[in-house]
Design a protein around this motif. Structure first.
Motif, PDB file in Angstrom:
ATOM      1  N   ARG A 162      13.382  -0.589   2.472  1.00 12.66           N
ATOM      2  CA  ARG A 162      14.664  -1.310   2.510  1.00 12.66           C
ATOM      3  C   ARG A 162      15.025  -1.663   3.955  1.00 12.66           C
ATOM      4  N   LYS A 163      14.817  -0.732   4.878  1.00 12.56           N
ATOM      5  CA  LYS A 163      15.070  -1.001   6.293  1.00 12.56           C
ATOM      6  C   LYS A 163      14.121  -2.068   6.825  1.00 12.56           C
ATOM      7  N   LEU A 164      12.880  -2.008   6.378  1.00 12.48           N
ATOM      8  CA  LEU A 164      11.894  -3.008   6.774  1.00 12.48           C
ATOM      9  C   LEU A 164      12.323  -4.395   6.304  1.00 12.48           C
ATOM     10  N   LEU A 165      12.855  -4.476   5.094  1.00 11.81           N
ATOM     11  CA  LEU A 165      13.341  -5.760   4.582  1.00 11.81           C
ATOM     12  C   LEU A 165      14.455  -6.314   5.461  1.00 11.81           C
ATOM     13  N   LYS A 166      15.351  -5.461   5.896  1.00  9.61           N
ATOM     14  CA  LYS A 166      16.430  -5.914   6.785  1.00  9.61           C
ATOM     15  C   LYS A 166      15.849  -6.463   8.082  1.00  9.61           C
ATOM     16  N   ARG A 167      14.851  -5.784   8.603  1.00 11.52           N
ATOM     17  CA  ARG A 167      14.211  -6.234   9.841  1.00 11.52           C
ATOM     18  C   ARG A 167      13.534  -7.594   9.642  1.00 11.52           C
ATOM     19  N   LEU A 168      12.884  -7.762   8.492  1.00 10.94           N
ATOM     20  CA  LEU A 168      12.217  -9.035   8.207  1.00 10.94           C
ATOM     21  C   LEU A 168      13.215 -10.174   8.069  1.00 10.94           C
ATOM     22  N   ASP A 180      11.838   8.474   0.357  1.00  8.79           N
ATOM     23  CA  ASP A 180      11.671   8.148   1.768  1.00  8.79           C
ATOM     24  C   ASP A 180      11.013   6.776   1.944  1.00  8.79           C
ATOM     25  N   THR A 181      10.008   6.508   1.136  1.00  3.91           N
ATOM     26  CA  THR A 181       9.327   5.216   1.224  1.00  3.91           C
ATOM     27  C   THR A 181      10.264   4.093   0.823  1.00  3.91           C
ATOM     28  N   GLU A 182      11.055   4.309  -0.211  1.00  2.00           N
ATOM     29  CA  GLU A 182      12.014   3.279  -0.652  1.00  2.00           C
ATOM     30  C   GLU A 182      13.010   2.967   0.448  1.00  2.00           C
ATOM     31  N   ILE A 183      13.535   3.986   1.093  1.00  2.00           N
ATOM     32  CA  ILE A 183      14.515   3.786   2.166  1.00  2.00           C
ATOM     33  C   ILE A 183      13.890   3.023   3.331  1.00  2.00           C
ATOM     34  N   LEU A 200       0.827  -1.201   0.000  1.00  2.00           N
ATOM     35  CA  LEU A 200       0.000   0.000   0.000  1.00  2.00           C
ATOM     36  C   LEU A 200       0.869   1.261   0.000  1.00  2.00           C
ATOM     37  N   ALA A 201       1.926   1.251   0.792  1.00  2.00           N
ATOM     38  CA  ALA A 201       2.833   2.399   0.857  1.00  2.00           C
ATOM     39  C   ALA A 201       3.517   2.627  -0.485  1.00  2.00           C
ATOM     40  N   ALA A 202       4.020   1.559  -1.083  1.00  2.00           N
ATOM     41  CA  ALA A 202       4.702   1.685  -2.372  1.00  2.00           C
ATOM     42  C   ALA A 202       3.733   2.166  -3.447  1.00  2.00           C
ATOM     43  N   ALA A 258       9.100  -7.254  -3.613  1.00  2.00           N
ATOM     44  CA  ALA A 258       8.440  -6.932  -4.889  1.00  2.00           C
ATOM     45  C   ALA A 258       7.902  -5.497  -4.863  1.00  2.00           C
ATOM     46  N   ALA A 259       7.290  -5.106  -3.746  1.00  2.00           N
ATOM     47  CA  ALA A 259       6.781  -3.734  -3.622  1.00  2.00           C
ATOM     48  C   ALA A 259       7.936  -2.738  -3.667  1.00  2.00           C
ATOM     49  N   HIS A 260       9.018  -3.057  -2.983  1.00  2.00           N
ATOM     50  CA  HIS A 260      10.207  -2.203  -2.978  1.00  2.00           C
ATOM     51  C   HIS A 260      10.784  -2.078  -4.386  1.00  2.00           C
TER      52      HIS A 260
END
Length: 140
Positions: A96-102, A90-93, A76-78, A126-128
């Motif tokens: 990317r941080k969210l992916l690291k957390r996951l 900002d959303t891309e960054i 939804l954000a993307a 995929a959204a990123h």
């Protein structure tokens, strides 16, 4: 008297994150454009934290449900960012941080449960990637 006050304060601090999370979700659903992108990615980050905590507390079903919300709101954000043309970087960054957390969450899970987390990682990735493609097409 002091015990009642301490109990009220303790309940507030334990209930506040859940209330803030629900408020963030409803604000993300109601917003549009760049504001929706901002709120949706923030909600995804908060829910990822909640999923990690749920998994650590042995609440696997709750953690899995939270991870599904992470994927949904990351997309939804993307999408909101791409459609509005706002907050893309900002959303891309943040994605990317969210992916690291996951990935950290995935590695903390037992091997037989990592595939479920990987599906969420793939959806967020995929959204990123879609957002990153849109950024390069816009600037290219």
């Amino acid at each position: 008297m002091f015990r009642r006050l301490a109990l009220v304060v303790a309940l507030f601090f334990f209930a506040f994150p859940v209330l803030a999370q629900k408020d963030l979700k409803s604000r993300a659903d109601a917003a549009s454009g760049g504001e929706r992108a901002k709120l949706a990615v923030e909600y995804s980050q908060e829910v990822a934290k909640a999923a990690d905590k749920a998994f650590n507390d042995g609440k696997d079903e709750e953690g899995a449900a939270d991870l599904n919300q992470v994927a949904q709101y990351a997309k939804l954000a993307a999408d909101a960012s791409m459609q509005s043309g706002k907050r893309e970087k900002d959303t891309e960054i943040k994605l990317r941080k969210l992916l690291k957390r996951l990935v950290e969450i995935k590695h903390a899970r037992p091997f037989d449960q990592q595939a479920d987390v990987q599906k969420i990682i793939d959806a967020v990735q995929a959204a990123h990637d879609d957002l990153l493609d849109a950024l390069f097409k816009k600037n290219g």
